[in-house]
Design an enzyme around this catalytic site. Sequence first.
Site, PDB file in Angstrom:
ATOM      1  N   GLY A  75      -1.604 -14.562   3.481  1.00  0.00           N
ATOM      2  CA  GLY A  75      -1.102 -13.211   3.728  1.00  0.00           C
ATOM      3  C   GLY A  75      -1.970 -12.163   3.061  1.00  0.00           C
ATOM      4  O   GLY A  75      -1.655 -10.976   3.125  1.00  0.00           O
ATOM      5  N   THR A  76      -3.052 -12.612   2.425  1.00  0.00           N
ATOM      6  CA  THR A  76      -3.935 -11.652   1.757  1.00  0.00           C
ATOM      7  C   THR A  76      -4.525 -10.703   2.802  1.00  0.00           C
ATOM      8  O   THR A  76      -4.887 -11.136   3.897  1.00  0.00           O
ATOM      9  CB  THR A  76      -5.067 -12.394   1.013  1.00  0.00           C
ATOM     10  N   ALA A 111      -1.695 -13.461   8.481  1.00  0.00           N
ATOM     11  CA  ALA A 111      -0.886 -12.313   8.910  1.00  0.00           C
ATOM     12  C   ALA A 111      -0.995 -11.220   7.860  1.00  0.00           C
ATOM     13  O   ALA A 111      -0.904 -11.490   6.665  1.00  0.00           O
ATOM     14  CB  ALA A 111       0.573 -12.716   9.070  1.00  0.00           C
ATOM     15  N   ALA A 112      -1.197 -10.014   8.329  1.00  0.00           N
ATOM     16  CA  ALA A 112      -1.181  -8.870   7.412  1.00  0.00           C
ATOM     17  C   ALA A 112       0.244  -8.569   6.995  1.00  0.00           C
ATOM     18  O   ALA A 112       0.477  -7.885   5.994  1.00  0.00           O
ATOM     19  CB  ALA A 112      -1.791  -7.654   8.091  1.00  0.00           C
ATOM     20  N   PHE A 160       4.201 -10.539   7.147  1.00  0.00           N
ATOM     21  CA  PHE A 160       4.982 -11.720   7.538  1.00  0.00           C
ATOM     22  C   PHE A 160       6.419 -11.396   7.890  1.00  0.00           C
ATOM     23  O   PHE A 160       7.206 -12.318   8.134  1.00  0.00           O
ATOM     24  CB  PHE A 160       4.956 -12.767   6.421  1.00  0.00           C
ATOM     25  N   HIS A 177       2.565   2.296   0.302  1.00  0.00           N
ATOM     26  CA  HIS A 177       2.723   1.053  -0.469  1.00  0.00           C
ATOM     27  C   HIS A 177       2.681   1.360  -1.955  1.00  0.00           C
ATOM     28  O   HIS A 177       2.200   2.424  -2.368  1.00  0.00           O
ATOM     29  CB  HIS A 177       1.585   0.066  -0.147  1.00  0.00           C
ATOM     30  N   LYS A 205      -1.523  -1.770  -4.711  1.00  0.00           N
ATOM     31  CA  LYS A 205      -2.146  -2.356  -3.507  1.00  0.00           C
ATOM     32  C   LYS A 205      -3.598  -1.916  -3.433  1.00  0.00           C
ATOM     33  O   LYS A 205      -3.900  -0.721  -3.516  1.00  0.00           O
ATOM     34  CB  LYS A 205      -1.383  -1.941  -2.248  1.00  0.00           C
ATOM     35  N   THR A 256      -1.383  -3.807   8.436  1.00  0.00           N
ATOM     36  CA  THR A 256      -0.328  -3.529   9.422  1.00  0.00           C
ATOM     37  C   THR A 256      -0.561  -2.172  10.083  1.00  0.00           C
ATOM     38  O   THR A 256      -0.355  -2.019  11.291  1.00  0.00           O
ATOM     39  CB  THR A 256       1.052  -3.577   8.734  1.00  0.00           C
TER      40      THR A 256
HETATM   41  N1  LIG Z   1       1.120 -10.593   4.679  1.00  0.00           N
HETATM   42  C1  LIG Z   1       2.157 -10.027   4.057  1.00  0.00           C
HETATM   43  O1  LIG Z   1       3.309 -10.053   4.555  1.00  0.00           O
HETATM   44  C2  LIG Z   1       1.929  -9.386   2.727  1.00  0.00           C
HETATM   45  C3  LIG Z   1       2.991  -8.871   1.972  1.00  0.00           C
HETATM   46  C4  LIG Z   1       2.726  -8.353   0.712  1.00  0.00           C
HETATM   47  C5  LIG Z   1       1.425  -8.355   0.223  1.00  0.00           C
HETATM   48  N2  LIG Z   1       0.407  -8.826   0.971  1.00  0.00           N
HETATM   49  C6  LIG Z   1      -0.980  -8.936   0.505  1.00  0.00           C
HETATM   50  O2  LIG Z   1      -1.036 -10.127  -0.274  1.00  0.00           O
HETATM   51  C7  LIG Z   1      -1.982  -9.999  -1.322  1.00  0.00           C
HETATM   52  C8  LIG Z   1      -1.292 -10.276  -2.661  1.00  0.00           C
HETATM   53  O3  LIG Z   1      -0.263  -9.347  -2.869  1.00  0.00           O
HETATM   54  P1  LIG Z   1       0.579  -9.331  -4.227  1.00  0.00           P
HETATM   55  O4  LIG Z   1       1.537  -8.224  -4.060  1.00  0.00           O
HETATM   56  O5  LIG Z   1       1.060 -10.702  -4.574  1.00  0.00           O
HETATM   57  O6  LIG Z   1      -0.588  -8.904  -5.257  1.00  0.00           O
HETATM   58  P2  LIG Z   1      -0.658  -9.125  -6.822  1.00  0.00           P
HETATM   59  O7  LIG Z   1       0.709  -9.105  -7.434  1.00  0.00           O
HETATM   60  O8  LIG Z   1      -1.696  -8.181  -7.336  1.00  0.00           O
HETATM   61  O9  LIG Z   1      -1.204 -10.606  -6.965  1.00  0.00           O
HETATM   62  C9  LIG Z   1      -2.485 -11.023  -6.607  1.00  0.00           C
HETATM   63  C10 LIG Z   1      -2.774 -12.266  -7.424  1.00  0.00           C
HETATM   64  O10 LIG Z   1      -3.943 -12.878  -6.945  1.00  0.00           O
HETATM   65  C11 LIG Z   1      -4.542 -13.500  -8.057  1.00  0.00           C
HETATM   66  N3  LIG Z   1      -5.914 -13.863  -7.769  1.00  0.00           N
HETATM   67  C12 LIG Z   1      -7.012 -13.090  -7.653  1.00  0.00           C
HETATM   68  N4  LIG Z   1      -8.099 -13.845  -7.374  1.00  0.00           N
HETATM   69  C13 LIG Z   1      -7.645 -15.122  -7.310  1.00  0.00           C
HETATM   70  C14 LIG Z   1      -8.269 -16.374  -7.067  1.00  0.00           C
HETATM   71  N5  LIG Z   1      -9.599 -16.476  -6.820  1.00  0.00           N
HETATM   72  N6  LIG Z   1      -7.504 -17.487  -7.091  1.00  0.00           N
HETATM   73  C15 LIG Z   1      -6.184 -17.445  -7.338  1.00  0.00           C
HETATM   74  N7  LIG Z   1      -5.536 -16.279  -7.588  1.00  0.00           N
HETATM   75  C16 LIG Z   1      -6.266 -15.152  -7.571  1.00  0.00           C
HETATM   76  C17 LIG Z   1      -4.389 -12.468  -9.157  1.00  0.00           C
HETATM   77  O11 LIG Z   1      -4.508 -13.103 -10.392  1.00  0.00           O
HETATM   78  P3  LIG Z   1      -5.348 -12.419 -11.591  1.00  0.00           P
HETATM   79  O12 LIG Z   1      -4.751 -11.062 -11.749  1.00  0.00           O
HETATM   80  O13 LIG Z   1      -5.103 -13.382 -12.678  1.00  0.00           O
HETATM   81  O14 LIG Z   1      -6.763 -12.390 -11.095  1.00  0.00           O
HETATM   82  C18 LIG Z   1      -2.970 -11.971  -8.911  1.00  0.00           C
HETATM   83  O15 LIG Z   1      -2.027 -12.746  -9.658  1.00  0.00           O
HETATM   84  C19 LIG Z   1      -2.562  -8.576  -1.168  1.00  0.00           C
HETATM   85  O16 LIG Z   1      -3.729  -8.642  -0.397  1.00  0.00           O
HETATM   86  C20 LIG Z   1      -1.459  -7.822  -0.407  1.00  0.00           C
HETATM   87  O17 LIG Z   1      -1.974  -6.723   0.346  1.00  0.00           O
HETATM   88  C21 LIG Z   1       0.644  -9.341   2.211  1.00  0.00           C
END
Ligand SMILES: NC(=O)c1ccc[n+]([C@@H]2O[C@H](COP(=O)([O-])OP(=O)(O)OC[C@H]3O[C@@H](n4cnc5c(N)ncnc54)[C@H](OP(=O)(O)O)[C@@H]3O)[C@@H](O)[C@H]2O)c1
Length: 232
Positions: free
Chosen positions: A78-79, A103-104, A106, A138, A142, A149
């Site tokens: 979902g990244t 998916a951007a 879900f 957002h 972010k 989306t």
């Molecule tokens: N598709 C969907 O429905 C949906 C919904 C919400 C969010 N998203 C997307 O999903 C992504 C994550 O969102 P989030 O809200 O969970 O962000 P977040 O809270 O900032 O979490 C991102 C995590 O990724 C970790 N990370 C970075 N590089 C990594 C690697 N090489 N290996 C493993 N972990 C790594 C970071 O850890 P460190 O800080 O320790 O580096 C952090 O814990 C974003 O791109 C966001 O736009 C998508």
Amino acid sequence: MRIVIVGDGKMGRAVVSLAEARGHTIQAIIRGAENDGGRALTAERLKGVEVAVEFTQPGAAVANLERLIDAGVPVVTGTTGWWDQLPRITAHVERQGGALLHAANFSLGVHLFLRAAQDLARRFAGHPEFDAFILEEHHAAKLDAPSGTARELQGRASSADPARTFAITSLRAGATPGTHLVAYDGPYERVTLAHVARSREGFAAGALAAAEWLPGHRGVYTVEDMLFGESG
Ligand SMILES: NC(=O)c1ccc[n+]([C@@H]2O[C@H](COP(=O)([O-])OP(=O)(O)OC[C@H]3O[C@@H](n4cnc5c(N)ncnc54)[C@H](OP(=O)(O)O)[C@@H]3O)[C@@H](O)[C@H]2O)c1
């Protein structure tokens, strides 16, 4: 199912809670500090894993996907913010006979909203007295803008009404999980269609449903393939 979670952030943690509540086994949670360039995604760590769920950061996703595909693990990601690399990843999946679902967004509601937005654009075609715009909002953390989306919404609306420009405005502030809105503003009235996510659980539930669906498939899928199948 035995699941590996890549990314211990807000989304990774939401998927873990839901997966455990549904009786799945979390074999490992891969954190950023140990996984530069995907190096923690080794055969040993992934042994017996049936599916991976990846929610990390735009700069980390591609290496993670490549490593997981090389290891033969179906992967749901979902990244956002890495779509320019999608042709390269698609070729990689095809070469390796792997499975990827991306998916951007879900949430089920957003996909119904995107279809409704396409229909609305078709209805407003030929009414230039209305100005159209897209607004997405957002939380402050972010990293990418506009959201995936919002780009999808822009693409759908433009395909339904190629004569019109759908400019996107992005707002990053506070803690909102995600709002997307398309509006048609005329001299005397405004029509607005919006999707407002109330929590991350909707995204996590969709990602988990994808993780349950993907094993046994081969190729690259979007969440729409899962939700609406061939009927479209
Ligand atoms: N598709 C969907 O429905 C949906 C919904 C919400 C969010 N998203 C997307 O999903 C992504 C994550 O969102 P989030 O809200 O969970 O962000 P977040 O809270 O900032 O979490 C991102 C995590 O990724 C970790 N990370 C970075 N590089 C990594 C690697 N090489 N290996 C493993 N972990 C790594 C970071 O850890 P460190 O800080 O320790 O580096 C952090 O814990 C974003 O791109 C966001 O736009 C998508």
